[in-house]
Design a protein around this motif. Structure first.
Motif, PDB file in Angstrom:
ATOM      1  N   TYR A  68      41.562   4.196  87.823  1.00  0.00           N
ATOM      2  CA  TYR A  68      41.787   5.617  87.548  1.00  0.00           C
ATOM      3  C   TYR A  68      40.949   6.477  88.500  1.00  0.00           C
ATOM      4  O   TYR A  68      41.461   7.399  89.139  1.00  0.00           O
ATOM      5  CB  TYR A  68      41.453   5.937  86.084  1.00  0.00           C
ATOM      6  N   PHE A  69      39.655   6.189  88.595  1.00  0.00           N
ATOM      7  CA  PHE A  69      38.785   6.997  89.441  1.00  0.00           C
ATOM      8  C   PHE A  69      39.083   6.815  90.931  1.00  0.00           C
ATOM      9  O   PHE A  69      38.748   7.681  91.743  1.00  0.00           O
ATOM     10  CB  PHE A  69      37.312   6.739  89.122  1.00  0.00           C
ATOM     11  N   ALA A  70      39.749   5.722  91.291  1.00  0.00           N
ATOM     12  CA  ALA A  70      40.180   5.512  92.676  1.00  0.00           C
ATOM     13  C   ALA A  70      41.522   6.195  92.950  1.00  0.00           C
ATOM     14  O   ALA A  70      42.037   6.133  94.062  1.00  0.00           O
ATOM     15  CB  ALA A  70      40.280   4.015  92.969  1.00  0.00           C
ATOM     16  N   GLY A  71      42.100   6.838  91.926  1.00  0.00           N
ATOM     17  CA  GLY A  71      43.379   7.520  92.080  1.00  0.00           C
ATOM     18  C   GLY A  71      44.579   6.591  92.038  1.00  0.00           C
ATOM     19  O   GLY A  71      45.685   6.970  92.404  1.00  0.00           O
ATOM     20  N   GLU A  72      44.391   5.368  91.556  1.00  0.00           N
ATOM     21  CA  GLU A  72      45.448   4.360  91.549  1.00  0.00           C
ATOM     22  C   GLU A  72      46.096   4.154  90.185  1.00  0.00           C
ATOM     23  O   GLU A  72      47.077   3.418  90.089  1.00  0.00           O
ATOM     24  CB  GLU A  72      44.872   3.014  92.020  1.00  0.00           C
ATOM     25  N   LEU A  73      45.556   4.739  89.139  1.00  0.00           N
ATOM     26  CA  LEU A  73      46.072   4.532  87.779  1.00  0.00           C
ATOM     27  C   LEU A  73      46.375   5.878  87.150  1.00  0.00           C
ATOM     28  O   LEU A  73      45.514   6.767  87.148  1.00  0.00           O
ATOM     29  CB  LEU A  73      45.045   3.782  86.917  1.00  0.00           C
ATOM     30  N   LYS A  74      47.565   6.029  86.622  1.00  0.00           N
ATOM     31  CA  LYS A  74      47.989   7.294  86.019  1.00  0.00           C
ATOM     32  C   LYS A  74      48.001   7.241  84.491  1.00  0.00           C
ATOM     33  O   LYS A  74      47.971   8.267  83.828  1.00  0.00           O
ATOM     34  CB  LYS A  74      49.394   7.665  86.495  1.00  0.00           C
ATOM     35  N   ARG A  75      48.101   6.044  83.920  1.00  0.00           N
ATOM     36  CA  ARG A  75      48.147   5.914  82.461  1.00  0.00           C
ATOM     37  C   ARG A  75      47.397   4.655  82.042  1.00  0.00           C
ATOM     38  O   ARG A  75      47.667   3.574  82.538  1.00  0.00           O
ATOM     39  CB  ARG A  75      49.585   5.831  81.982  1.00  0.00           C
ATOM     40  N   TYR A 113      44.974  24.558  73.627  1.00  0.00           N
ATOM     41  CA  TYR A 113      44.548  24.180  72.284  1.00  0.00           C
ATOM     42  C   TYR A 113      45.612  24.567  71.254  1.00  0.00           C
ATOM     43  O   TYR A 113      45.955  23.788  70.372  1.00  0.00           O
ATOM     44  CB  TYR A 113      43.214  24.854  71.922  1.00  0.00           C
ATOM     45  N   GLY A 114      46.150  25.793  71.368  1.00  0.00           N
ATOM     46  CA  GLY A 114      47.163  26.271  70.427  1.00  0.00           C
ATOM     47  C   GLY A 114      48.450  25.467  70.504  1.00  0.00           C
ATOM     48  O   GLY A 114      49.056  25.154  69.480  1.00  0.00           O
ATOM     49  N   GLU A 115      48.877  25.135  71.705  1.00  0.00           N
ATOM     50  CA  GLU A 115      50.094  24.338  71.872  1.00  0.00           C
ATOM     51  C   GLU A 115      49.924  22.949  71.263  1.00  0.00           C
ATOM     52  O   GLU A 115      50.820  22.437  70.607  1.00  0.00           O
ATOM     53  CB  GLU A 115      50.457  24.220  73.356  1.00  0.00           C
ATOM     54  N   LEU A 116      48.772  22.345  71.459  1.00  0.00           N
ATOM     55  CA  LEU A 116      48.523  21.025  70.874  1.00  0.00           C
ATOM     56  C   LEU A 116      48.500  21.111  69.351  1.00  0.00           C
ATOM     57  O   LEU A 116      49.032  20.241  68.665  1.00  0.00           O
ATOM     58  CB  LEU A 116      47.229  20.436  71.428  1.00  0.00           C
ATOM     59  N   ALA A 117      47.929  22.190  68.832  1.00  0.00           N
ATOM     60  CA  ALA A 117      47.945  22.400  67.380  1.00  0.00           C
ATOM     61  C   ALA A 117      49.378  22.496  66.869  1.00  0.00           C
ATOM     62  O   ALA A 117      49.727  21.896  65.846  1.00  0.00           O
ATOM     63  CB  ALA A 117      47.160  23.664  67.019  1.00  0.00           C
ATOM     64  N   ALA A 118      50.227  23.220  67.578  1.00  0.00           N
ATOM     65  CA  ALA A 118      51.636  23.351  67.182  1.00  0.00           C
ATOM     66  C   ALA A 118      52.335  22.000  67.232  1.00  0.00           C
ATOM     67  O   ALA A 118      53.171  21.695  66.362  1.00  0.00           O
ATOM     68  CB  ALA A 118      52.346  24.359  68.082  1.00  0.00           C
ATOM     69  N   ARG A 119      52.016  21.178  68.205  1.00  0.00           N
ATOM     70  CA  ARG A 119      52.650  19.858  68.332  1.00  0.00           C
ATOM     71  C   ARG A 119      52.360  18.948  67.154  1.00  0.00           C
ATOM     72  O   ARG A 119      53.129  18.038  66.876  1.00  0.00           O
ATOM     73  CB  ARG A 119      52.215  19.173  69.626  1.00  0.00           C
ATOM     74  N   VAL A 120      51.224  19.173  66.481  1.00  0.00           N
ATOM     75  CA  VAL A 120      50.906  18.356  65.304  1.00  0.00           C
ATOM     76  C   VAL A 120      51.251  19.085  64.011  1.00  0.00           C
ATOM     77  O   VAL A 120      50.816  18.689  62.928  1.00  0.00           O
ATOM     78  CB  VAL A 120      49.440  17.869  65.293  1.00  0.00           C
ATOM     79  N   GLY A 121      52.026  20.160  64.139  1.00  0.00           N
ATOM     80  CA  GLY A 121      52.504  20.861  62.956  1.00  0.00           C
ATOM     81  C   GLY A 121      51.513  21.826  62.334  1.00  0.00           C
ATOM     82  O   GLY A 121      51.688  22.241  61.190  1.00  0.00           O
ATOM     83  N   GLN A 122      50.474  22.213  63.067  1.00  0.00           N
ATOM     84  CA  GLN A 122      49.448  23.137  62.567  1.00  0.00           C
ATOM     85  C   GLN A 122      49.245  24.272  63.576  1.00  0.00           C
ATOM     86  O   GLN A 122      48.193  24.375  64.201  1.00  0.00           O
ATOM     87  CB  GLN A 122      48.134  22.380  62.347  1.00  0.00           C
ATOM     88  N   PRO A 123      50.248  25.152  63.739  1.00  0.00           N
ATOM     89  CA  PRO A 123      50.181  26.150  64.815  1.00  0.00           C
ATOM     90  C   PRO A 123      48.980  27.092  64.769  1.00  0.00           C
ATOM     91  O   PRO A 123      48.599  27.644  65.797  1.00  0.00           O
ATOM     92  CB  PRO A 123      51.490  26.912  64.681  1.00  0.00           C
ATOM     93  N   GLY A 124      48.344  27.259  63.653  1.00  0.00           N
ATOM     94  CA  GLY A 124      47.187  28.145  63.568  1.00  0.00           C
ATOM     95  C   GLY A 124      45.856  27.428  63.715  1.00  0.00           C
ATOM     96  O   GLY A 124      44.810  28.011  63.471  1.00  0.00           O
ATOM     97  N   ALA A 125      45.881  26.179  64.136  1.00  0.00           N
ATOM     98  CA  ALA A 125      44.669  25.360  64.114  1.00  0.00           C
ATOM     99  C   ALA A 125      44.070  25.102  65.498  1.00  0.00           C
ATOM    100  O   ALA A 125      43.511  24.036  65.745  1.00  0.00           O
ATOM    101  CB  ALA A 125      44.977  24.040  63.413  1.00  0.00           C
ATOM    102  N   ALA A 126      44.139  26.093  66.381  1.00  0.00           N
ATOM    103  CA  ALA A 126      43.607  25.896  67.739  1.00  0.00           C
ATOM    104  C   ALA A 126      42.118  25.551  67.713  1.00  0.00           C
ATOM    105  O   ALA A 126      41.669  24.677  68.462  1.00  0.00           O
ATOM    106  CB  ALA A 126      43.851  27.133  68.593  1.00  0.00           C
ATOM    107  N   GLU A 135      47.157  11.811  73.564  1.00  0.00           N
ATOM    108  CA  GLU A 135      47.366  10.595  74.359  1.00  0.00           C
ATOM    109  C   GLU A 135      48.865  10.356  74.610  1.00  0.00           C
ATOM    110  O   GLU A 135      49.273   9.969  75.698  1.00  0.00           O
ATOM    111  CB  GLU A 135      46.758   9.392  73.642  1.00  0.00           C
ATOM    112  N   ARG A 136      49.682  10.614  73.611  1.00  0.00           N
ATOM    113  CA  ARG A 136      51.113  10.355  73.686  1.00  0.00           C
ATOM    114  C   ARG A 136      51.863  11.359  74.556  1.00  0.00           C
ATOM    115  O   ARG A 136      52.763  10.997  75.296  1.00  0.00           O
ATOM    116  CB  ARG A 136      51.698  10.369  72.263  1.00  0.00           C
TER     117      ARG A 136
END
Length: 179
Positions: A73-80, A113-126, A102-103
């Motif tokens: 990863y740190f050598a720029g050779e791994l993306k996941r 932060y807000g978008e990630l909160a919305a993705r887990v069904g908690q839009p007000g939980a930034a 991660e997914r």
């Protein structure tokens, strides 16, 4: 090698953001910490009820693949990262957010932060998402550096803002830091 569930292998490795403390159980990688230091093992072993073992460099059993993938990863050779993860140090909402991160936030991309909160069904939980990022037991591998403030600010980071900038630059999100 037959290892029982109490086995906790650990090491400290150099990385593009300084020394990283790594620990793994037979279930998977359990801890990544910035500013890696040997003294980190005792509290972690006590918390997990584990027996810590530090193998000589290059002779890791549980950490061989995490060490290899982090170097790539740190050598720029791994993306996941493709690693077994032991999630015992995270629970509830924090674990849900970290799994979603991660997914759904790949190499070279960012999320607010807000978008990630919305993705887990908690839009007000930034703010709660911010707390989840701060509690991440597996930074870099579970890429909390990819979460930014909704206004585009870089936000905080347990490894320090320079480490966050370095990781984002490595992934092509920011220009390389001018050191």
């Amino acid at each position: 090698m037959n290892l029982d569930e109490r086995h906790l292998e650990w090491t400290v490795v150099d990385s593009g953001v300084g020394p990283l403390f790594l620990a793994a159980t037979p279930a998977g990688l359990v801890r990544v910490e910035f500013h890696g230091e040997e003294r980190r093992i005792s509290p972690l072993a006590a918390r997990l009820g584990a027996e810590p073992v530090r193998p000589p460099a290059g002779e890791e059993v549980l950490l061989a693949e995490p060490v290899r993938q982090l170097a790539a990863y740190f050598a720029g050779e791994l993306k996941r990262f493709e690693l077994a993860l032991d999630w015992r140090l995270s629970a509830g909402f924090n674990r849900q957010v970290l799994h979603e991160l991660e997914r759904s936030v790949p190499y070279g991309s960012v999320v607010g932060y807000g978008e990630l909160a919305a993705r887990v069904g908690q839009p007000g939980a930034a703010q709660a998402v911010g707390a989840a990022m701060g509690s991440n037991p597996l930074p870099v591998v579970v890429p909390c550096h990819r979460v930014l403030e909704s206004d585009g600010g870089i936000g905080g980071f347990g490894g320090g803002l320079e480490a966050k900038r370095t990781l984002l630059a490595l992934e092509g999100v920011l220009p390389e830091p001018l050191f």
